[in-house]
Write an enzyme that holds these catalytic residues in place. Structure first.
Site, PDB file in Angstrom:
ATOM      1  N   ARG A 140      42.072  64.137 -29.507  1.00 34.76           N
ATOM      2  CA  ARG A 140      42.263  65.390 -28.754  1.00 34.76           C
ATOM      3  C   ARG A 140      43.407  65.134 -27.790  1.00 34.76           C
ATOM      4  NH1 ARG A 140      37.993  69.391 -25.870  1.00 34.76           N
ATOM      5  NH2 ARG A 140      37.862  69.983 -28.056  1.00 34.76           N
ATOM      6  N   GLN A 142      36.801  73.429 -34.881  1.00 35.52           N
ATOM      7  CA  GLN A 142      36.027  74.579 -34.410  1.00 35.52           C
ATOM      8  C   GLN A 142      35.895  75.640 -35.508  1.00 35.52           C
ATOM      9  OE1 GLN A 142      34.534  74.971 -31.189  1.00 35.52           O
ATOM     10  NE2 GLN A 142      33.478  76.542 -32.364  1.00 35.52           N
ATOM     11  N   ASP A 161      38.374  83.596 -26.558  1.00 37.57           N
ATOM     12  CA  ASP A 161      38.460  82.247 -25.981  1.00 37.57           C
ATOM     13  C   ASP A 161      38.973  82.406 -24.551  1.00 37.57           C
ATOM     14  OD1 ASP A 161      38.603  79.475 -25.664  1.00 37.57           O
ATOM     15  OD2 ASP A 161      40.415  79.224 -26.879  1.00 37.57           O
ATOM     16  N   CYS A 199      34.323  79.661 -28.824  1.00 40.74           N
ATOM     17  CA  CYS A 199      34.227  78.204 -29.048  1.00 40.74           C
ATOM     18  C   CYS A 199      33.565  77.487 -27.884  1.00 40.74           C
ATOM     19  CB  CYS A 199      35.604  77.628 -29.343  1.00 40.74           C
ATOM     20  SG  CYS A 199      36.771  77.753 -27.969  1.00 40.74           S
ATOM     21  N   ARG A 247      29.128  72.595 -34.889  1.00 41.94           N
ATOM     22  CA  ARG A 247      30.185  71.576 -34.810  1.00 41.94           C
ATOM     23  C   ARG A 247      29.659  70.264 -35.402  1.00 41.94           C
ATOM     24  NH1 ARG A 247      34.187  72.022 -30.966  1.00 41.94           N
ATOM     25  NH2 ARG A 247      35.012  70.202 -32.049  1.00 41.94           N
TER      26      ARG A 247
HETATM   27  N1  NVA Z   1      41.717  77.142 -26.011  1.00 45.32           N
HETATM   28  C1  NVA Z   1      40.816  76.216 -25.351  1.00 45.32           C
HETATM   29  C2  NVA Z   1      39.777  75.727 -26.288  1.00 45.32           C
HETATM   30  C3  NVA Z   1      38.765  74.778 -25.680  1.00 45.32           C
HETATM   31  C4  NVA Z   1      37.780  74.239 -26.661  1.00 45.32           C
HETATM   32  C5  NVA Z   1      41.608  75.065 -24.756  1.00 45.32           C
HETATM   33  O1  NVA Z   1      42.529  74.566 -25.432  1.00 45.32           O
HETATM   34  O2  NVA Z   1      41.331  74.677 -23.623  1.00 45.32           O
HETATM   35  N1   CP Z   2      34.695  74.068 -28.286  1.00 53.47           N
HETATM   36  C1   CP Z   2      35.043  72.811 -27.902  1.00 53.47           C
HETATM   37  O1   CP Z   2      35.891  72.147 -28.536  1.00 53.47           O
HETATM   38  O2   CP Z   2      34.372  72.342 -26.816  1.00 53.47           O
HETATM   39  P1   CP Z   2      34.692  71.015 -25.975  1.00 53.47           P
HETATM   40  O3   CP Z   2      35.991  71.241 -25.251  1.00 53.47           O
HETATM   41  O4   CP Z   2      33.501  70.887 -25.066  1.00 53.47           O
HETATM   42  O5   CP Z   2      34.806  69.843 -26.927  1.00 53.47           O
END
Ligand code: NVA
Ligand code: CP
Length: 303
Positions: free
Chosen positions: A105, A135, A220, A260, A288
């Protein structure tokens, strides 16, 4: 090395592979719910690099590996050499000799591409600024469980043209649904991603037109991770884009609501919709786990 499969975007798997993955996720969910052992990845190790916060992604991958009889290792840039400037390519070459798959990530999507280009083990995108494909696996599984085939259905995306929106665009083509996107002017998804979605995708700035008759409504957060300083400006720009009861009333009577998570009640979604009967967000979050277990099995053991 060329035989290694990665999952950086949904497009890394064919439509048929995605269909099989969703079926397998249903089967793995049944096994887990029944308490039946399913140690299909015994002694396998997943490395997880998190450069951004996470609850669901971390816990689902870590639990998934434990349930499979394997192990997951949390790696933060704060306490690895990545944070001290060791190149991504070198890290990839070393880590991928020691673990069976790597989940990342991070911010730039290019980082996961660079990592994958040097990795002997499958690389999974656990969210970048551009895409969040894991997701979508959960979302597709969730729709399927509640309403059957998503092919031919209409999905409304309301809000930011962000990483989740981009993955919905990819999903529209792969899973065969129509996607209507409504964002405030200036917050549309990237033109290149939209173009790849072809006929399946319509982009506009009217949430009511997007939601009219839709089978699934998705939103979102207005400010994603890394955009915290834009929060106040975005709250103003997105003020007319809350998914509330009035907006949901325009969708099909059977429409589902997904998010999400984490959600901001009173911003992108009203508390009533999030907690309401059409909302499937908690199952979506649970899925998930099951969807990613199917993905890990596919990538590590081969499809
Ligand atoms: N669009 C959000 C999704 C979090 C799971 C972000 O990137 O923070
Ligand atoms: N939806 C999602 O990816 O959640 P987290 O940021 O908690 O991993």
């Amino acid at each position: 090395m060329s035989a290694v499969r990665h999952f950086l975007t949904l497009g890394d798997l064919s439509s048929a592979e995605h269909r099989r993955l969703i079926q397998r996720a249903c089967e793995l969910k049944r096994l887990q719910r029944a308490g039946e052992p399913h140690a299909f990845l015994e002694n396998r190790v997943l490395g997880m690099i998190f450069e951004k916060s996470s609850t669901r992604t971390r816990v689902s991958f870590e639990s998934g590996m434990a349930q499979f009889g394997g192990h997951a290792m949390f790696l933060s840039p704060r306490d690895t050499q990545l944070g001290r400037g060791e190149p991504v390519e070198d890290t990839a070459r070393v880590l991928s000799r020691m673990v069976d798959a790597v989940m990342i990530r991070t911010f730039d999507h290019e980082t996961v591409e660079r990592f994958a280009s040097c990795s002997r083990s499958p690389v999974i995108n656990g969210l970048t600024d551009r895409f969040h494909p894991c997701q979508l696996l959960a979302d597709m599984l969730t729709f399927n469980e509640h309403r059957g085939e998503i092919r031919g259905r209409t999905v409304a995306w309301v809000g930011d043209g962000n990483n989740m929106c981009h993955s919905y665009i990819n999903a529209a083509r792969i899973f065969g649904f129509h996607l209507r996107i409504a964002t405030p002017a200036g917050f549309e998804p990237e033109a290149e991603v939209v173009a790849a979605g072809g006929d399946a995708v319509q982009v506009g700035n009217d949430p009511r037109a997007a939601v009219e008759g839709a089978d699934l409504v998705v939103t979102d957060v207005w400010a994603s991770m890394g955009q915290e300083e834009e929060q106040a400006q975005r709250e103003r720009a997105f003020a007319d884009f809350q998914v509330d009861e009035d907006l949901m009333a325009l969708a099909d009577r059977e429409a589902l609501f997904m998010h999400c998570l984490p959600a901001h009640r009173g911003e992108e979604v009203s508390a009533g919709v999030l907690e309401g009967e059409q909302s499937v967000v908690w199952e979506e979050a649970e899925n998930r786990l099951h969807a990613q277990k199917a993905l890990l099995e596919f990538l590590i053991l081969g499809g």
